[in-house]
Design a protein around this motif. Structure first.
Motif, PDB file in Angstrom:
ATOM      1  N   ALA A  31     -10.464  25.250   8.855  1.00  0.00           N
ATOM      2  CA  ALA A  31     -10.253  25.213   9.975  1.00  0.00           C
ATOM      3  C   ALA A  31      -9.908  23.845  10.776  1.00  0.00           C
ATOM      4  CB  ALA A  31     -11.598  25.578  10.751  1.00  0.00           C
ATOM      5  N   SER A  32      -8.948  22.760   9.633  1.00  0.00           N
ATOM      6  CA  SER A  32      -8.334  21.280  10.429  1.00  0.00           C
ATOM      7  C   SER A  32      -7.215  22.094  11.462  1.00  0.00           C
ATOM      8  CB  SER A  32      -8.167  21.385   9.458  1.00  0.00           C
ATOM      9  OG  SER A  32      -8.957  20.950   7.814  1.00  0.00           O
ATOM     10  N   PHE A  33      -6.516  22.787  11.117  1.00  0.00           N
ATOM     11  CA  PHE A  33      -5.312  22.671  12.272  1.00  0.00           C
ATOM     12  C   PHE A  33      -5.352  24.019  13.554  1.00  0.00           C
ATOM     13  CE2 PHE A  33      -4.476  20.990   8.037  1.00  0.00           C
ATOM     14  CZ  PHE A  33      -4.057  19.856   8.676  1.00  0.00           C
ATOM     15  N   ASP A  34      -4.235  24.298  14.295  1.00  0.00           N
ATOM     16  CA  ASP A  34      -4.126  25.362  15.321  1.00  0.00           C
ATOM     17  C   ASP A  34      -3.309  25.830  15.215  1.00  0.00           C
ATOM     18  OD1 ASP A  34      -6.436  23.881  17.163  1.00  0.00           O
ATOM     19  OD2 ASP A  34      -4.771  22.249  17.339  1.00  0.00           O
ATOM     20  N   ALA A  35      -2.454  25.443  14.594  1.00  0.00           N
ATOM     21  CA  ALA A  35      -1.396  26.013  13.872  1.00  0.00           C
ATOM     22  C   ALA A  35      -1.062  25.847  12.216  1.00  0.00           C
ATOM     23  CB  ALA A  35      -0.227  25.853  15.299  1.00  0.00           C
ATOM     24  N   VAL A  36      -0.305  26.921  12.719  1.00  0.00           N
ATOM     25  CA  VAL A  36       0.352  26.781  10.627  1.00  0.00           C
ATOM     26  C   VAL A  36       2.262  27.976  10.660  1.00  0.00           C
ATOM     27  CG1 VAL A  36       0.080  27.037   8.032  1.00  0.00           C
ATOM     28  CG2 VAL A  36      -1.812  26.984  10.161  1.00  0.00           C
ATOM     29  N   LEU A  37       2.528  26.313   9.945  1.00  0.00           N
ATOM     30  CA  LEU A  37       3.891  27.169  10.859  1.00  0.00           C
ATOM     31  C   LEU A  37       4.907  26.895   8.167  1.00  0.00           C
ATOM     32  CD1 LEU A  37       5.074  25.161  13.164  1.00  0.00           C
ATOM     33  CD2 LEU A  37       3.849  27.501  13.451  1.00  0.00           C
ATOM     34  N   SER A  38       5.523  27.567   8.876  1.00  0.00           N
ATOM     35  CA  SER A  38       6.609  28.398   7.207  1.00  0.00           C
ATOM     36  C   SER A  38       7.748  28.842   8.131  1.00  0.00           C
ATOM     37  CB  SER A  38       5.877  28.796   6.035  1.00  0.00           C
ATOM     38  OG  SER A  38       6.537  28.653   5.048  1.00  0.00           O
ATOM     39  N   THR A  39       8.941  28.099   7.260  1.00  0.00           N
ATOM     40  CA  THR A  39      10.469  28.462   7.551  1.00  0.00           C
ATOM     41  C   THR A  39      11.025  29.087   6.345  1.00  0.00           C
ATOM     42  OG1 THR A  39      11.326  26.491   8.587  1.00  0.00           O
ATOM     43  CG2 THR A  39      10.491  27.918  10.237  1.00  0.00           C
ATOM     44  N   PHE A  40      11.069  29.769   5.770  1.00  0.00           N
ATOM     45  CA  PHE A  40      11.774  30.368   4.012  1.00  0.00           C
ATOM     46  C   PHE A  40      10.884  29.774   3.436  1.00  0.00           C
ATOM     47  CE2 PHE A  40      15.345  30.442   7.866  1.00  0.00           C
ATOM     48  CZ  PHE A  40      15.061  32.283   8.189  1.00  0.00           C
ATOM     49  N   GLY A  41       9.631  29.404   3.437  1.00  0.00           N
ATOM     50  CA  GLY A  41       8.922  28.826   2.370  1.00  0.00           C
ATOM     51  C   GLY A  41       7.789  29.270   1.663  1.00  0.00           C
TER      52      GLY A  41
END
Length: 275
Positions: A114-124
């Motif tokens: 629960a360290s982050f508010d959002a997690v992103l990844s683009t083509f990764g």
């Protein structure tokens, strides 16, 4: 290769080592920067806000990281290829953006629950060998009510078809799940559904814009890890066969006319809200 009930069990450690070498080869950053618009679009779709703690997983040279930082989020950019993180760092410095860069494996993220508010990844993250492990890690480090934003190539789009062509010439390891499964809503539901309050999926297009099919092949053969390594694994005849097949695909999908190359490539934009 091990087997369980006569089904091949991939050697994930060896596969990951080869993947790291693949993405470190060529110069992915030169390709990655052309995809910046996808990071911007994803940051909007995931509603990244000022002050939020945002993690970019398998960030490459940092497209989603930069997009989130431009929205004044507190960004941590991760990848398992140090050279790509260095390229992302240089971009952030050039733009005066404050981003933390950290070497990390998407399947074993070095962050507390629960360290982050959002997690992103683009083509990764779609290229991780063990899909469920990567999905579970993203969910683990995300707070309840937080969002996961993904951009993944679809099986039927240009890049999905390209990978199929490459696989016909240089077969992938037996038993390894295809990365383009991440570009299907059913697979996303399978990976994240039991922990999701909501999953939104939208098909989008990214346009590859080059001078010609020959120009695209030249650039990707030299700079894009998967095509660079595929050509390198083939003899002269095999390389010619792969080049012809890719050229035919590019010409089939080109909507730019005879004087240029514009190839739309479908990807799935996904926003998952964690329960």
């Amino acid at each position: 290769m091990n087997t369980v009930l006569d089904k091949p069990v991939p050697d994930y450690a060896a596969i990951k080592q080869r993947q790291q070498a693949t993405w470190a080869s060529g110069d992915y950053a030169a390709i990655g920067t052309t995809l910046q618009i996808v990071g911007e679009t994803l940051a909007e779709a995931a509603d990244v806000r000022a002050g939020e703690r945002v993690l970019d997983v398998a960030a490459g040279n940092g497209n989603a990281s930069l997009a989130a930082a431009r929205r004044h989020a507190q960004v941590t950019s991760t990848d398992y290829v140090q050279a790509l993180l260095a390229k992302g760092h240089d971009r952030a410095v050039a733009e005066g953006l404050n981003i933390r860069f950290q070497h990390a494996d998407a399947e074993a993220l070095p962050f507390a629950d629960a360290s982050f508010d959002a997690v992103l990844s683009t083509f990764g993250v779609m290229f991780t060998p063990e899909h469920q492990r990567a999905a579970s890690e993203m969910l683990r480090v995300l707070r309840s009510g937080g969002r996961i934003g993904l951009a993944n190539w679809t099986p039927g789009g240009f890049i999905g078809r390209l990978f199929k062509l490459i696989g016909a010439h240089v077969p992938p390891p037996a038993g390894l799940a295809s990365p383009v499964l991440w570009g299907t809503e059913s697979h996303i539901v399978e990976l994240f559904g039991s922990h999701a309050a909501q999953i939104r999926c939208e098909h989008r297009l990214f346009n590859f814009r080059y001078r010609s099919a020959a120009h695209w092949v030249q650039v990707f053969r030299e700079l894009y890890g998967p095509t660079h390594k595929a050509f390198g694994a083939l003899d002269a005849q095999g390389a010619q066969s792969l080049e012809r097949a890719i050229t035919a695909l590019l010409e089939e999908l080109n909507v730019g006319g005879p004087q240029s190359l514009v190839v739309p490539s479908e990807y799935l934009e996904i926003v998952i809200t964690k329960q």
